[in-house]
Design a protein around this motif. Structure first.
Motif, PDB file in Angstrom:
ATOM      1  N   TYR A 163      45.691  31.598  35.261  1.00 24.52           N
ATOM      2  CA  TYR A 163      45.261  30.791  34.125  1.00 24.52           C
ATOM      3  C   TYR A 163      44.629  31.634  33.017  1.00 24.52           C
ATOM      4  CZ  TYR A 163      46.002  27.196  37.621  1.00 24.52           C
ATOM      5  OH  TYR A 163      46.564  26.406  38.588  1.00 24.52           O
ATOM      6  N   ALA A 199      46.856  36.954  32.745  1.00 24.74           N
ATOM      7  CA  ALA A 199      47.934  36.260  33.456  1.00 24.74           C
ATOM      8  C   ALA A 199      49.220  37.064  33.345  1.00 24.74           C
ATOM      9  CB  ALA A 199      48.152  34.879  32.849  1.00 24.74           C
ATOM     10  N   SER A 252      53.477  30.240  40.403  1.00 23.26           N
ATOM     11  CA  SER A 252      52.527  31.323  40.622  1.00 23.26           C
ATOM     12  C   SER A 252      53.246  32.485  41.282  1.00 23.26           C
ATOM     13  CB  SER A 252      51.397  30.854  41.531  1.00 23.26           C
ATOM     14  OG  SER A 252      51.926  30.551  42.819  1.00 23.26           O
TER      15      SER A 252
END
Lengths: 288, 288
Positions: free
Chosen positions: A195, A253, A262
């Protein structure tokens, strides 16, 4: 040695447990490849091999596995080896190696380029992947915070394929200790965080531009991969905690171009560490 | 359904074997996260979910897991679920999904940017890591040659965390078929090979230079990451065979900056695929 019940056999087998390793100040290395790396590191002064336990057959095939100066080599039966080892088949050889004495002070010092900090990484395979990637990328050290899987457990040792002997490994330190020491030595702490507000590819472009003497637009406001860096990698399930994020200067990120939600922590660490390697090697090359 | 001995339960359990999957033309997806991804892909027309087997408790908590149009949802007991599943605990839900019908022709066509080809990758975890990295990097497809671990086995399905539904997966093709189709569609076949004569970092620098309208010295003689690319990843122990290397235009090594002798195949694939992603995205951005 042919008696699997001997005290020495039992003492060696206990190195498969954290308590056994702590008490003995040593860990277990299994199989020819890992023992070869341990013996090589011993010769180079980078590790201290205590004992090698080897079968007649393996010793005839690879006499160099018996170690060098200061190493006690013992001829053992297959049964003894099986009783000592954590693996089903240690392929004729195991060794005991002193737990390294590296401390944060050896790592947090001028000249350190980049390190990786494991913050509660739990899976032995992931920890091994990160250690191996850190070694491959030329990282200066691996730091394992309290709550991380024990890097000297047999599963991790096996999955590192020798990398454990190639770079300093510091473990059992608290988040505060690590942040204070690494930050104090001038390293920028970067959180690997899905994030994150920073994009790893943008930071890589910044570093590439700097290499050619340019400054990318807005780069001054972003962390530089050319500066000394400590990458924080979080837990597989929950990522980095609020406390862990709070000690970092920025959250970075890795861009996800497909539909994946992810990346595995080992995969993420590989990309972050190679990004640092490219940025810092390029900067050195540019300075020459 | 409460009888773990029912024919349907046994038929579903057989999807844990390669023969069972082939016969039924379907594979098994276990646990809420993977089933959620399967149902989502079904709604988007990217997968065909056949049956969902769900406990009362899970259905109350997440009714959307029961699927959509054309999906048969069955309420089952914990015992039935345990008998169907390959995992110890499927957390209240499994689904059966039709094996995808993707063929090489869907993948080897103009417009394809980069794909990854698994050549006898054996470890389910590595195959899962590569699938997930391919998804994250935005690869156009994953091709598994004959002799590669079955990408629809429960272990691989679990380790892909849904990526199996995010991009076309072609499996069971021969090396010749893949090389002819991919090469014929204009893709450059690159071997990921630790002994390669090309350096991935140099190829990345070439691509970065091209992005700014420059040409790096000697770049014309090297493969371009900006061109459509198929990355061949070899077996964990033996790497790519002579035959596999022979169909490739070049062999590319990932630089090892530390003392590591090699990289895990999942780690290597991640770095190759992200290098392609950066090179090709950058080229598109430059062209805008």
């Amino acid at each position: 040695m042919t008696n699997p019940q001997a005290d020495r056999v039992k003492a060696t087998a206990r190195l498969s447990t954290a308590a056994g390793r702590r008490k003995a100040g040593a860990f277990l290395v299994e199989g020819p490849q890992a023992v070869r790396e341990a013996v090589r590191a011993h010769a180079a002064g980078a590790a201290k091999v205590l004992d090698v336990y080897i079968t007649q057959e393996r010793a005839e095939r690879e006499p160099e596995l018996q170690g060098g100066a200061g190493v006690h080599s013992h001829r053992v039966s297959e049964e003894v080896l099986a009783a000592m080892a954590d693996t089903v088949s240690p392929q004729g050889v195991v060794a005991t190696v002193a737990l390294p004495a590296s401390s944060l002070n050896d790592v947090a010092r001028p000249g350190t380029g980049f390190v990786v900090v494991l913050a509660r990484v739990q899976d032995p395979g992931n920890a091994g992947t990160i250690l191996r990637a850190a070694d491959a990328a030329g990282a200066d050290a691996v730091v394992a915070l309290k709550g991380t899987v024990d890097l000297f457990s047999p599963k991790v040792v096996r999955s590192t394929v020798g990398s454990l002997f190639h770079l300093p490994v510091v473990s059992g330190v608290s988040l505060e200790e690590a942040a204070t020491a690494l930050g104090g030595a001038g390293l920028t702490l970067l959180a690997a965080d899905g994030y994150g507000e920073q994009d790893l590819d943008v930071l890589q472009d910044d570093a590439a531009a700097r290499r050619t003497g340019q400054t990318a637009k807005g780069a001054a406001k972003r962390p530089s991969l050319i500066a000394p860096t400590a990458w924080l990698m979080g837990n597989e399930g929950s990522g980095l905690s609020e406390e862990e994020l709070a000690v970092c200067s920025a959250r970075v990120a890795i861009p996800l171009y497909g539909a994946a939600e992810s990346l595995n922590v080992g995969t993420a660490a590989t990309l972050c560490l190679y990004a640092s390697a490219r940025a810092q090697r390029g900067a050195q090359a540019g300075a020459r």
